[in-house]
Design an enzyme around this catalytic site. Sequence first.
Site, PDB file in Angstrom:
ATOM      1  N   LYS A 151       0.800  -1.263  -0.092  1.00 47.14           N
ATOM      2  CA  LYS A 151      -0.087   0.063  -0.104  1.00 47.14           C
ATOM      3  C   LYS A 151       0.975   1.044   0.093  1.00 47.14           C
ATOM      4  CE  LYS A 151      -1.601   3.025   2.525  1.00 47.14           C
ATOM      5  NZ  LYS A 151      -1.580   4.246   1.508  1.00 47.14           N
ATOM      6  N   GLY A 198      -4.889   3.145  -1.826  1.00 47.28           N
ATOM      7  CA  GLY A 198      -5.812   3.722  -0.820  1.00 47.28           C
ATOM      8  C   GLY A 198      -5.555   4.555   0.252  1.00 47.28           C
ATOM      9  N   GLY A 203      -4.841   5.139   4.425  1.00 48.56           N
ATOM     10  CA  GLY A 203      -4.276   4.403   5.615  1.00 48.56           C
ATOM     11  C   GLY A 203      -5.632   3.804   6.607  1.00 48.56           C
ATOM     12  N   VAL A 263      -7.725   0.760   3.646  1.00 45.44           N
ATOM     13  CA  VAL A 263      -6.946  -0.391   3.299  1.00 45.44           C
ATOM     14  C   VAL A 263      -5.603  -0.556   4.063  1.00 45.44           C
ATOM     15  CG1 VAL A 263      -7.799  -0.469   0.855  1.00 45.44           C
ATOM     16  CG2 VAL A 263      -5.852   1.320   1.416  1.00 45.44           C
ATOM     17  N   GLY A 264      -4.838   0.390   4.495  1.00 45.61           N
ATOM     18  CA  GLY A 264      -3.914  -0.020   5.207  1.00 45.61           C
ATOM     19  C   GLY A 264      -4.145  -0.428   6.570  1.00 45.61           C
ATOM     20  N   GLU A 318      10.228   1.654  10.263  1.00 44.07           N
ATOM     21  CA  GLU A 318      11.279   2.991   9.936  1.00 44.07           C
ATOM     22  C   GLU A 318      10.410   4.314  10.126  1.00 44.07           C
ATOM     23  OE1 GLU A 318      14.377   2.441   9.466  1.00 44.07           O
ATOM     24  OE2 GLU A 318      14.305   0.462   9.144  1.00 44.07           O
ATOM     25  N   CYS A 354      13.839  11.592   6.484  1.00 44.12           N
ATOM     26  CA  CYS A 354      13.737  11.169   8.081  1.00 44.12           C
ATOM     27  C   CYS A 354      15.157  11.304   8.653  1.00 44.12           C
ATOM     28  CB  CYS A 354      13.240   9.673   8.171  1.00 44.12           C
ATOM     29  SG  CYS A 354      14.250   8.534   6.858  1.00 44.12           S
ATOM     30  N   GLU A 387       9.842  16.560  15.074  1.00 43.78           N
ATOM     31  CA  GLU A 387      10.294  16.315  13.671  1.00 43.78           C
ATOM     32  C   GLU A 387       9.319  17.477  12.708  1.00 43.78           C
ATOM     33  OE1 GLU A 387       9.019  12.922  11.272  1.00 43.78           O
ATOM     34  OE2 GLU A 387      11.272  12.709  10.783  1.00 43.78           O
TER      35      GLU A 387
END
Length: 471
Positions: free
Chosen positions: A169, A200, A202, A205-206, A244, A278, A378
């Site tokens: 995904k 799709g 999160g 479908v996630g 990650e 990142c 962040e």
Amino acid sequence: MNDLSRNYINGQWVDWNGDTLDVHEAGTGEVIARVPSSGREEMEQAIAAADRAFENWSESTLEQRIKVLEQLHAGLKERSGEIAETICREVGMPIKLATAIQAGMPATMTKSYLKLLQDFPFTEQYGNSEVQYAPVGVVGCITPWNYPLHQVILKIVPAIAAGCTIVLKPSEIAPQSAYILAEILDGTDLPKGVFNLVSGLGQTVGDTLIKHPDVRMVSFTGSTRTGNLIAHAAADDFKRIALEMGGKSASVVLPDADLGAAVKGTVNNCLLNSGQTCTALTRLLVPADQHDEACELAAAAVAKMTPGNPLEETTRLGPLASAQQRDRVFDYIRLGIEEGATLVAGGPEAPDGCDQGYFVKATVFGNVKPDSRIAQEEIFGPVLSIIPYSDEAEAIRIANGTEYGLSGAVWSADQDKAKKVASKLRTGQVTVNGGAFNPQAPFGGFGHSGIGREFGKWGLEEFLEVRSLQL
Ligand code: NAD
């Protein structure tokens, strides 16, 4: 407009007639593509296909896997110009860098796994035991937008090499390169069902992917917030996870370092991909008596970062990937001013002449307090915080004083001294005096930056279960 109203399930493109998601061009804000906002049903079909394909693929020979990865590598090379331009438009990374990094890295990483597979031991002998490394099963891969193809490759290449089957995904903000990848894989000898792509959101479908009992592992790159949801979901049926996530990496300049080189190296790193990286070195820690000089050097370095249309060869600072991300970064810059940091360069607005798209001025703050929010959270934009320190112990304390631990840097005239300080940083990788990026070295984070490692043998081992036969 690129109409991608389809998913790739069980070796076939399946047309989608439901709701779609718009993909925007970072430099103009225009809609450039449409992808499915698929439902849970499509995700379930893809997981079922991957589950059916697992038995055969898990028993494939190493030669079969290598052949597919060689075909993939050739396809990535062949389509690299298209990949670079697609990601440049979606994410905003200037075309010259996008060509080298966004298109170049996926091919480099695939090649590095092909090399590794030449002598990776899938079985080892320990006394009277044969230790076997077996594929984990169906893997759900969920990826973000900032290096959209690279992050996918770091999952699917070792997963294929391990004998796993995959449901991907991709990010809904930068999904087009995943479609190019699916087209390339469709032209290889990969059996149907081994790789599936469902586009799709999160939360739909996630969510189905991370909770499905037939998915035995979730490999995720993205925010710490989503990683946390995945860790909780995985706990219910003991799925393996590889996460990650975010970072707030420190660049520690020791008193004897070449300040000019350290500031230049840190600014270039921090502003790469407009700060949407990142591992970005977003905190520059300098001896207090060198603070003002560091601010001047940083201001001079950002002044050289020509902002503009990312498709132009001369542009060095492109826009951010979305309006939401741009507004979030503006809020952080305003917050930095409110928190009392000194605004050395930039500010909460677009650079001159960049009225369309999602541009943010390269921004430098000086005299930043280590506990302030701009030094702790962040930002994911082109914002550098310069933090003065009094002695080495304090520098290490500040560097380690966030919840993250993804990357870092140490600068010193004395390499051994720099290594000693680097070894005290609670972080997954440290660049010593600007050491070059190594695709074979492990990549991942301590603390809230992640669980597990990508790249090299460590990245492959994430997708392997261990079985020992006592003989
Ligand atoms: P995000 O967490 O919002 O989204 C990442 C992916 O997760 C997307 O595909 C998204 O659709 C999906 N997702 C969102 N909610 C979900 C849910 N409830 N269930 C399942 N999937 C869900 O992150 P982002 O904003 O796309 O990416 C930026 C973040 O990624 C930054 O925090 C950055 O530091 C991090 N990142 C980390 C690395 C690394 O290797 N450590 C690399 C790149 C980016």
